[in-house]
Design a protein around this motif. Structure first.
Motif, PDB file in Angstrom:
ATOM      1  N   ASN A   1      33.749  -5.567  18.392  1.00 59.91           N
ATOM      2  CA  ASN A   1      33.902  -3.378  18.035  1.00 59.91           C
ATOM      3  C   ASN A   1      32.596  -3.702  17.909  1.00 59.91           C
ATOM      4  OD1 ASN A   1      35.506  -2.608  19.931  1.00 59.91           O
ATOM      5  ND2 ASN A   1      36.906  -3.042  17.985  1.00 59.91           N
TER       6      ASN A   1
ATOM      7  N   LEU B   1      29.012   2.347  18.660  1.00 58.22           N
ATOM      8  CA  LEU B   1      30.556   2.194  19.473  1.00 58.22           C
ATOM      9  C   LEU B   1      30.443   3.166  19.824  1.00 58.22           C
ATOM     10  CD1 LEU B   1      32.845   0.461  19.821  1.00 58.22           C
ATOM     11  CD2 LEU B   1      34.229   0.537  17.729  1.00 58.22           C
ATOM     12  N   ASN B   2      30.196   4.169  18.936  1.00 60.05           N
ATOM     13  CA  ASN B   2      30.204   5.833  19.170  1.00 60.05           C
ATOM     14  C   ASN B   2      29.044   6.291  20.292  1.00 60.05           C
ATOM     15  OD1 ASN B   2      32.414   6.190  16.922  1.00 60.05           O
ATOM     16  ND2 ASN B   2      30.893   7.578  16.072  1.00 60.05           N
TER      17      ASN B   2
ATOM     18  N   ARG C   1      30.681   4.490  23.278  1.00 60.45           N
ATOM     19  CA  ARG C   1      32.150   4.906  24.001  1.00 60.45           C
ATOM     20  C   ARG C   1      32.614   6.188  24.392  1.00 60.45           C
ATOM     21  NH1 ARG C   1      33.772   0.428  24.988  1.00 60.45           N
ATOM     22  NH2 ARG C   1      34.644  -1.572  23.387  1.00 60.45           N
ATOM     23  N   LYS C   2      31.280   7.314  22.789  1.00 60.48           N
ATOM     24  CA  LYS C   2      31.693   8.306  22.625  1.00 60.48           C
ATOM     25  C   LYS C   2      30.499   9.113  23.510  1.00 60.48           C
ATOM     26  CE  LYS C   2      33.003  10.502  19.086  1.00 60.48           C
ATOM     27  NZ  LYS C   2      34.631  10.732  18.229  1.00 60.48           N
TER      28      LYS C   2
ATOM     29  N   ASP D   1      28.463  10.279  22.331  1.00 58.70           N
ATOM     30  CA  ASP D   1      27.921  11.588  21.238  1.00 58.70           C
ATOM     31  C   ASP D   1      28.085  10.862  19.820  1.00 58.70           C
ATOM     32  OD1 ASP D   1      27.631  13.725  20.218  1.00 58.70           O
ATOM     33  OD2 ASP D   1      29.441  15.015  20.630  1.00 58.70           O
TER      34      ASP D   1
ATOM     35  N   ILE E   1      36.709  10.078   9.017  1.00 57.18           N
ATOM     36  CA  ILE E   1      36.419   8.762   9.877  1.00 57.18           C
ATOM     37  C   ILE E   1      35.387   9.465  10.894  1.00 57.18           C
ATOM     38  CG2 ILE E   1      36.530   6.558  10.856  1.00 57.18           C
ATOM     39  CD1 ILE E   1      38.802   6.623   8.377  1.00 57.18           C
ATOM     40  N   LEU E   2      34.503   8.673  10.788  1.00 55.69           N
ATOM     41  CA  LEU E   2      33.382   9.347  11.933  1.00 55.69           C
ATOM     42  C   LEU E   2      32.737   7.909  12.069  1.00 55.69           C
ATOM     43  CD1 LEU E   2      31.168  12.380  10.312  1.00 55.69           C
ATOM     44  CD2 LEU E   2      33.721  12.696  11.657  1.00 55.69           C
ATOM     45  N   GLY E   3      32.745   7.222  12.199  1.00 58.48           N
ATOM     46  CA  GLY E   3      32.185   6.318  12.515  1.00 58.48           C
ATOM     47  C   GLY E   3      30.532   6.043  12.473  1.00 58.48           C
TER      48      GLY E   3
ATOM     49  N   GLN F   1      26.940  15.113   6.938  1.00 56.84           N
ATOM     50  CA  GLN F   1      28.005  15.948   6.170  1.00 56.84           C
ATOM     51  C   GLN F   1      27.967  16.417   4.838  1.00 56.84           C
ATOM     52  OE1 GLN F   1      30.247  16.961   8.039  1.00 56.84           O
ATOM     53  NE2 GLN F   1      29.496  16.109   9.611  1.00 56.84           N
TER      54      GLN F   1
ATOM     55  N   LEU G   1      38.300   4.410  21.621  1.00 55.84           N
ATOM     56  CA  LEU G   1      38.409   4.688  20.414  1.00 55.84           C
ATOM     57  C   LEU G   1      40.255   6.081  20.078  1.00 55.84           C
ATOM     58  CD1 LEU G   1      35.144   5.893  19.294  1.00 55.84           C
ATOM     59  CD2 LEU G   1      36.226   4.065  18.158  1.00 55.84           C
TER      60      LEU G   1
ATOM     61  N   ARG H   1      39.609   7.150  15.005  1.00 57.47           N
ATOM     62  CA  ARG H   1      38.382   8.272  14.431  1.00 57.47           C
ATOM     63  C   ARG H   1      39.558   9.441  13.044  1.00 57.47           C
ATOM     64  NH1 ARG H   1      35.406   4.735  14.309  1.00 57.47           N
ATOM     65  NH2 ARG H   1      33.595   4.150  15.528  1.00 57.47           N
ATOM     66  N   ILE H   2      38.602   9.772  13.018  1.00 59.76           N
ATOM     67  CA  ILE H   2      39.221  10.753  11.580  1.00 59.76           C
ATOM     68  C   ILE H   2      38.834  12.012  11.391  1.00 59.76           C
ATOM     69  CG2 ILE H   2      41.316  11.681   9.743  1.00 59.76           C
ATOM     70  CD1 ILE H   2      41.652   8.723   9.967  1.00 59.76           C
TER      71      ILE H   2
ATOM     72  N   ARG I   1      36.012  11.231  24.943  1.00 56.26           N
ATOM     73  CA  ARG I   1      35.410  10.706  24.132  1.00 56.26           C
ATOM     74  C   ARG I   1      36.315   9.637  23.800  1.00 56.26           C
ATOM     75  NH1 ARG I   1      31.640  15.509  22.397  1.00 56.26           N
ATOM     76  NH2 ARG I   1      30.306  15.529  23.927  1.00 56.26           N
TER      77      ARG I   1
END
Lengths: 260, 260
Positions: free
Chosen positions: A42, A96-97, A100-101, A103, A185-187, A195, B158, B184-185, B200
């Protein structure tokens, strides 16, 4: 030290380069052509990480030929010292975001001179929000000047972390989470700094490379956050660090709890 | 069962009520006048939770006088059965985010008839994105129809979770995170469903109340996600649940790992 004129010139250049990087990245999120793994399944790198870093490196070399560049993907030419102008480049923070996202990733450049902070830029790519500045210029989200941080205690704020470190209770993160309002947890380190700069989280703890925290540290410190290593040694910009950034008030509690 | 005409009428009403709620919530994020705690220090309720739920309840009672309402804040009148039309109302999902971050919260309404899914609506308030629909109408983000989910395996996606459950390894979440791309949280069930609907994340695991999962389940199932209880009992809409939603492929792996 750099003059305000020199810093303003760097600001103009770095922000335009980051905007160019974002404009190239956004159309590509739905057709990423190549994904490779690095240290683990990952830990990803894509063709886009490499090409955006090349783009940014090219601009830096052309405009500041004497500067050193510490980039995430270009291992061969990493500087061994912090002499003169050093640019820390993270073309895609949160790969990774990104993969996978499509975004929740950022492009970042942090600029130091003889190891002293000069200028930081973080582009929240998909939201098209550019955070930029430093202690000399102040900190901006696009054209809005951001206020200094309210010195919120840990108990009244959320903290960011990485999920593996929370799960393994590294740095006593579980206890710290219970003392805080909770953990998010945003990655992406870049989006964690976003933030903080917006006053949404009071702290962030993670093991990071210099290109992960170089830009964010400059911006966060300029708004009144404290940065440091978890165990209290002096942060280096030449190697990975167990990194923490918090409001001064939250940092006091963190220091008591991290090795309690 | 309800006719398509009846469902379309519900769609028109619920989406306009959620948009009205969002328009009332956004200007208030910077001056929240009253914050109370419920079960614990970080289980918050604000004047806005209460007034937005009253607003939505008022619309429902006026338009559907025979319907039952299961709302987060109105404990006194919670239905004891699922007969007829039941509206599940979560005025602010992610109240801690609403208070601490002024961002990352949702307003949700899920509609069931005799316990069968009819219509779901989730408003990502600060991004002004409304997710709405169900199996009869399809699922939309504003005016864009969303595609059915790609049946992604756990290893390539994820997952979302709550930080305390990850930290205490509830449902074997640590192992599941290592099998996935990571955890992710976000701190809002509504925004976790938003991640799923946008492709996502591949799954979400948390202990939830019916108003937390009523709307999202309808939308996620309509796009091909599976929902259930972690331990395999039949989900009830009348009580809290250890809740899981995943792509069918990821769910297969989750079922093997959750009590391994």
């Amino acid at each position: 030290m750099m003059s305000k004129t020199e810093v303003l010139e760097i600001a103009g250049n770095v922000t335009s380069w980051l905007i160019e990087a974002g404009d190239k990245l956004r159309p590509g999120v739905n057709h990423i052509s190549k994904v490779d793994t690095k240290s683990s399944r990952n830990d990803l790198v894509t063709n886009e990480d490499v090409s955006i870093e090349k783009l940014l490196d090219g601009h830096i070399r052309q405009t500041y030929p004497d500067a050193q560049i510490m980039g995430e993907e270009n291992k061969a030419e990493r500087p061994q010292n912090l002499h003169g102008l050093v640019f820390f480049v993270d073309p895609i923070d949160g790969t990774l975001n990104f993969v996978r996202k499509h975004d929740c990733f950022a492009s970042m450049i942090g600029v130091y001179y003889d190891g002293e902070p000069v200028f930081g830029g973080i582009l929240d790519v998909m939201n098209k929000d550019l955070y930029w500045g430093g202690s000399l210029l102040g900190v901006y989200r696009n054209d809005v000047k951001l206020d200094a941080v309210a010195d919120c205690p840990l108990a009244d704020g959320l903290i960011g972390a990485s999920w593996r470190q929370l799960f393994t209770n590294r740095f006593n993160l579980g206890t710290i989470g219970y003392h805080a309002s909770g953990v998010r947890i945003l990655g992406s380190a870049g989006l964690e700094f976003v933030q903080l700069l917006n006053g949404r989280h009071v702290g962030y703890v993670s093991t990071l490379n210099p290109w992960d925290f170089a830009a964010g540290s400059i911006l966060a410190e300029a708004l009144g956050f404290e940065t440091g290593s978890v165990s209290g040694y002096r942060l280096s910009l030449l190697r990975p660090a167990d990194y923490v950034v918090m409001t001064p008030n939250a940092m006091k509690t963190f220091r008591k709890l991290a090795y309690a």
